[in-house]
Design a protein around this motif. Structure first.
Motif, short mmCIF file in Angstrom:
data_model
loop_
_atom_site.label_atom_id
_atom_site.label_comp_id
_atom_site.label_asym_id
_atom_site.label_seq_id
_atom_site.Cartn_x
_atom_site.Cartn_y
_atom_site.Cartn_z
N TYR A 42 -35.24 14.21 3.33
CA TYR A 42 -34.14 13.12 3.71
C TYR A 42 -34.71 11.68 3.06
N ASN A 43 -33.77 10.88 2.43
CA ASN A 43 -34.43 9.56 2.17
C ASN A 43 -34.56 8.67 3.44
N THR A 44 -35.56 8.43 3.46
CA THR A 44 -35.85 7.53 4.87
C THR A 44 -35.97 6.12 4.42
N LYS A 45 -35.53 5.48 5.67
CA LYS A 45 -35.63 3.91 5.36
C LYS A 45 -36.48 3.39 6.55
N THR A 46 -37.28 2.77 6.04
CA THR A 46 -38.43 2.22 7.05
C THR A 46 -37.89 1.14 7.87
N SER A 47 -38.47 1.05 9.10
CA SER A 47 -38.55 0.14 10.22
C SER A 47 -39.50 -0.92 10.19
N PHE A 48 -39.45 -2.04 10.67
CA PHE A 48 -40.43 -3.10 10.70
C PHE A 48 -40.49 -3.67 12.11
N VAL A 49 -41.41 -3.42 12.68
CA VAL A 49 -41.72 -4.07 14.45
C VAL A 49 -42.47 -5.11 14.36
N ASN A 50 -42.09 -6.25 14.80
CA ASN A 50 -43.03 -7.45 15.05
C ASN A 50 -43.71 -7.32 16.47
N MET A 51 -44.78 -7.32 16.45
CA MET A 51 -45.54 -7.26 17.91
C MET A 51 -46.55 -8.26 17.99
N PRO A 52 -46.11 -9.56 18.31
CA PRO A 52 -47.10 -10.57 18.71
C PRO A 52 -48.14 -9.96 19.83
N LEU A 53 -49.33 -10.06 19.56
CA LEU A 53 -50.42 -9.52 20.52
C LEU A 53 -51.15 -10.79 21.06
N GLN A 54 -51.10 -10.53 22.60
CA GLN A 54 -51.91 -11.81 23.23
C GLN A 54 -53.06 -10.99 23.91
N ILE A 55 -54.17 -11.48 23.69
CA ILE A 55 -55.35 -10.90 24.57
C ILE A 55 -56.15 -11.97 25.14
N THR A 56 -56.14 -11.69 26.67
CA THR A 56 -56.69 -12.94 27.35
C THR A 56 -58.01 -12.91 27.21
N LEU A 57 -58.69 -14.40 27.44
CA LEU A 57 -59.99 -14.65 27.53
C LEU A 57 -60.44 -13.82 28.64
N LYS A 244 -55.97 -21.80 24.48
CA LYS A 244 -56.27 -21.94 25.91
C LYS A 244 -56.85 -20.73 26.55
N THR A 245 -56.22 -19.98 27.50
CA THR A 245 -56.72 -18.91 28.07
C THR A 245 -56.50 -17.57 27.35
N GLN A 246 -56.07 -17.47 25.92
CA GLN A 246 -55.68 -16.39 25.57
C GLN A 246 -55.78 -16.68 23.79
N ILE A 247 -56.17 -15.32 23.29
CA ILE A 247 -56.33 -15.32 21.86
C ILE A 247 -54.88 -14.62 21.30
N ASN A 248 -54.47 -15.21 20.34
CA ASN A 248 -52.89 -14.89 19.89
C ASN A 248 -53.09 -14.10 18.58
N MET A 249 -52.32 -13.16 18.15
CA MET A 249 -52.27 -12.72 16.69
C MET A 249 -51.03 -12.03 16.43
N ASP A 250 -50.62 -12.02 15.40
CA ASP A 250 -49.17 -11.33 15.02
C ASP A 250 -49.55 -9.72 14.44
N LEU A 251 -48.92 -8.68 15.16
CA LEU A 251 -49.18 -7.49 14.61
C LEU A 251 -47.67 -7.09 14.08
N GLY A 252 -47.67 -6.33 12.75
CA GLY A 252 -46.58 -6.09 12.28
C GLY A 252 -46.68 -4.35 12.16
N LEU A 253 -45.64 -3.68 12.42
CA LEU A 253 -45.65 -2.18 12.37
C LEU A 253 -44.68 -1.80 11.45
N LYS A 254 -44.98 -1.24 10.38
CA LYS A 254 -44.19 -0.49 9.20
C LYS A 254 -44.19 0.94 9.66
N CYS A 255 -42.85 1.69 10.02
CA CYS A 255 -42.62 3.05 10.56
C CYS A 255 -41.60 3.44 10.18
N SER A 256 -41.44 4.68 10.51
CA SER A 256 -39.93 5.52 10.50
C SER A 256 -39.53 5.94 11.66
#
Length: 464
Positions: A42-57, A244-256
């Motif tokens: 069937y014709n799928t329509k993808t989803s997009f999930v924004n997942m900001p990621l924090q990694i503590t020092l 400061k006490t953590q490293i921040n980055m943005d993750l994005g997940l393209k999925c169905s």
């Protein structure tokens, strides 16, 4: 009269035969095509999930201490610079943020053998020195190919005890000898620290482990045997930023995303098939497009439950629907109703699936019918085809996906409330109500496409 009968009888027979043939042809045209084991398409329509990621020092500090232990430097060549040196880590490494950079405080024990004097007439000697001190490094931070890397420089070092040796009964300070010697190795030691950070801070395996856990199908409704399944396609990441006490980055997940009714679907996650891409910016919103899949078998069971214990009565006549069959033919849904009572036979209804946004039900529009019964041309059949009973039967041929949607959202919420798919990884977020988009018919199932929006974040702190 006899003459009239003789002349009209053949016409009646022909009419009956023609009608019977026509009906038979209609019924044959409605019957299901042979099934096969081909996968559902069937014709799928993808989803997009924004997942900001924090990694503590603190987490990076823990991983670094596991990677970097014991002896971290060894120079056993005395002749090249008149110095041998072994450097061993003597305590935990500490990381702190300093003006947008990482300051690394590294306690060390240094054993050194050095040659002093002159080679003229063999006037030289060697001495061994044991030193305790601390190095301070300052590092720029970046993320490349999911590995955190640093560019470090040794800013300072100091001794717990002032270095000295015993010569001719006197303690002679040798800091002036050791410090220039150490300066030669500053870049080498800094490089060793950078290598250790790269080796201990490769987050790609952790992200893949999290995705694999999230891709495992889970039950959202025991009553309807409904399963939710996420299939990752691509993962995006922005540059890392030290805050400061953590490293921040943005993750994005393209999925169905899928919900499936029936047996538990297989986990089709393939970590080698997931593509990783670097981007400059990721949209903040989570947009989920879920394919709610109802196989014809499961839809038949749901509609059958609507007829259970019901009698359809009109005057002295009544019928009971005993069994419901469902399949697809030429883009329409065929509903076969086996009935007993005033009519013993099967009625075939055909219609186009649609969705009622108020009741959250899948129903069938533009319905038509064909009867398969010995009494096809009798008045008994006619009252069914022309009366209110048929309309009541048609109205009963529907099933609700409201509970599926409610249960689906209810079951997904725990996965957004400090959910920990693995030790040290925590997922949090919010989700709005599901909204219906469209219905599609395939050779295997009826698929209702629904959407929702929300937010999600991932925090890494305390992994093994």
């Amino acid at each position: 009269m006899k003459s009239f009968l003789k002349s009209t009888f053949p016409l009646v027979v022909i009419s009956i035969l023609y009608t019977s043939c026509s009906t038979t042809q209609k019924i044959e045209a409605l019957k299901p095509l042979p099934s096969d084991d081909a996968p559902m398409v069937y014709n799928t329509k993808t989803s997009f999930v924004n997942m900001p990621l924090q990694i503590t020092l603190k987490e990076i500090e823990n991983q670094l201490n596991k990677t970097l232990s014991g002896e971290i430097y060894n120079d056993s060549d005395l002749e090249d610079d008149k110095t041998e040196m072994k450097i061993t880590k003597t305590g935990p490494i500490r990381l702190v943020e300093k003006n947008g950079k990482i300051e690394t405080i590294l306690p060390l024990k240094i054993w050194s053998k050095f040659k002093y004097g002159t080679d003229f007439m063999g006037l030289n000697d060697t001495r061994e020195v044991n030193l305790n001190g601390t190095f301070t490094l300052l590092s720029d931070v970046k993320l490349s190919n999911w590995k955190m890397s640093t560019t470090s420089k040794i800013e300072d070092f100091y001794w717990v005890e002032s270095p000295s040796i015993l010569v001719a009964g006197r303690n002679v300070p040798i800091t002036y000898i050791i410090n220039p010697t150490l300066s030669i190795f500053k870049s080498k030691i800094a490089k060793k620290i950078d290598e250790a950070i790269v080796n201990s801070c490769d987050f790609k395996p952790y992200v893949l482990d999290v995705l694999e856990k999230m891709s495992t199908p889970f039950l959202t409704s025991e009553q309807y045997q409904t399963w939710f399944k996420l299939i990752p396609i691509e993962v995006y990441v922005t540059d890392a930023v030290l805050d400061k006490t953590q490293i921040n980055m943005d993750l994005g997940l393209k999925c169905s995303m899928q919900t499936m009714v029936g047996l538990k679907p297989k986990n089709s996650f393939d970590k080698n098939a997931v593509q990783f891409k670097a981007v400059s910016k990721i949209p903040e919103k989570l947009t989920a497009n879920v394919a709610a899949i109802s196989t014809y078998e499961s839809a038949s069971q749901l509609i059958s439950s609507n007829f259970q214990g019901k009698e359809f009565v009109s005057g002295s006549r009544k019928i009971v629907v005993q069994k419901v069959g469902l399949w697809q033919r030429d883009g329409k849904i065929i509903i076969a109703l086996d009935m007993t009572g005033s009519i013993n036979g099967t009625i075939y209804l055909s219609g186009i699936p649609n969705y009622n946004a108020v009741t959250k039900e899948i129903y069938f529009d533009q319905m038509d019918y064909v009867l398969d019964t010995k009494g096809l041309l009798t008045r008994t059949a006619n009252w069914l085809l022309q009366g209110v009973i048929l309309r009541k039967i048609q109205e009963t041929c529907r099933y609700s996906i409201k509970q599926n949607l409610d249960e689906g959202k209810k079951s997904l919420l725990p996965y957004l409330n400090n959910f920990s798919p693995m030790k040290g990884v925590y997922v949090n977020g919010t989700m709005s109500d599901f909204e219906f988009e469209k219905v599609e018919v395939t050779n295997k199932a009826i698929i209702a496409f629904i959407t929702t929006t929300g937010k999600m974040s991932v925090r890494i702190d305390g992994m093994d």
